[in-house]
Design an enzyme around this catalytic site. Sequence first.
Site: not given
Length: 453
Positions: A205, A226, A260
Amino acid sequence: MAINIINPATKSVYKSIEETDSAGLNAAVENAKSAFEIWRKTSAAERTQAMHRVADEIEACGAELAEIIVSEQGKPMAIAQMEVGGAAGWTRYNAELSLEPVVIEDSAERYVEEQRLPVGVVASITPWNWPLMIAVWHIMPALRAGCSVVIKPASTTPINTIKLAEIINKHTVPNLVQVVIGGGRAVGEPLVKHPDVKKLVFTGSTPVGKHLAQIAVADLKKVTLELGGNDAGIVLENADISKVAEKIYMTSFINMGQTCACLKRLYVHRSKYEALSDALTKIAAAQVVGNGMDEGVTFGPVQNEKQFNSVNAMIEEAKAAGAEVIQPSLPAGLNGYFIAPTLIKDPKHDMSVVCEEQFGPVLPIIPYDNLEEVMSHAIHKEFALGGSVWGEECPERDWVVEQLDSGTVWINNHAEVLPHIPFGGNKDSGMGVEFGQEGLLEYTVRKVVNRAK
């Protein structure tokens, strides 16, 4: 303290594992540091051969690894097998990468070359959605560069990472990859703070990534992040629904939407809105929801209770605010964290299911009339991981590609990541790059040798 690993399809305890204490963490870093001093001296050819042996054993242990993934993560067996195959393939790709010196100048005055040296001990912190694959994404370029790794997997999915480390250490040098287990504050933060750790690579996150980056920068560690995304897909007026519907569904709901770079917001020209909504509804209704171990299952549970509650809260909020929620009924007898693939029609732009990252099996579908107007909503103020445009070749399609500011823009596709193509987010979606030669360099430090003639 023991941590119970919960099977999300049954809510039963799959395994229990001890959390790493401070002494264990320090020992893991010390072991990795000692292994680094051996591994850094190996030749490129030795590393390549060792990594191919690792890939061979990942494939040989494929059935075991896939069963572990299904048991602790929840995805259907076919997707777990794909994850194992991808892990082996990614390992082989990284094994063949080169770090040869680059000649910058060779003139009458001087010979200058740029060399790349391994950064040292790498701290890797991975999430629960693709536990084996993302561990490989972190570890394999580090090994190819000559680094060692201390990895902290998510506390809900650590078992496959432990198995992966055993395989790696068997075929490289002992202790090259160390696994530490526990929560972020108890284990993750001390790992990043450790003075012998020289780089952080984190997938997760945005708030946690920012927090860890602040810790890492205190002693100038290298950082690759990332982070979150809320990827938009724009379906143009000229899109052929028969061509794009299946791919839009797959790139939105792969891994039950727990990826993601999933397509998370779908903006559809009003002329194609009902046709695409109907097509997606039919695809969602055809899914077989259940335990990933069961034959024929195509759609598994959400990985954990916290995420299950979060996604359901978004769905209920949208329903209460008047959006149309299309959700197939769940089969009788399920006892896990199951949410059927859910479509939300006509949601408002300020609903959490639209403006926040859902990270679960729900897709808001938003109609639009004016392309320029909708782009002001599609371009997120904070996130810029991925984006896509769907339709036949036309000036409008080119314009959308130009406007999207995400790290990756796909045309008639989404969520495709490949080992040779750099991947990373802009804005709050990340820092640095993974994959390909550029991703490999993130695990190195530059050394310029300038020789006068």
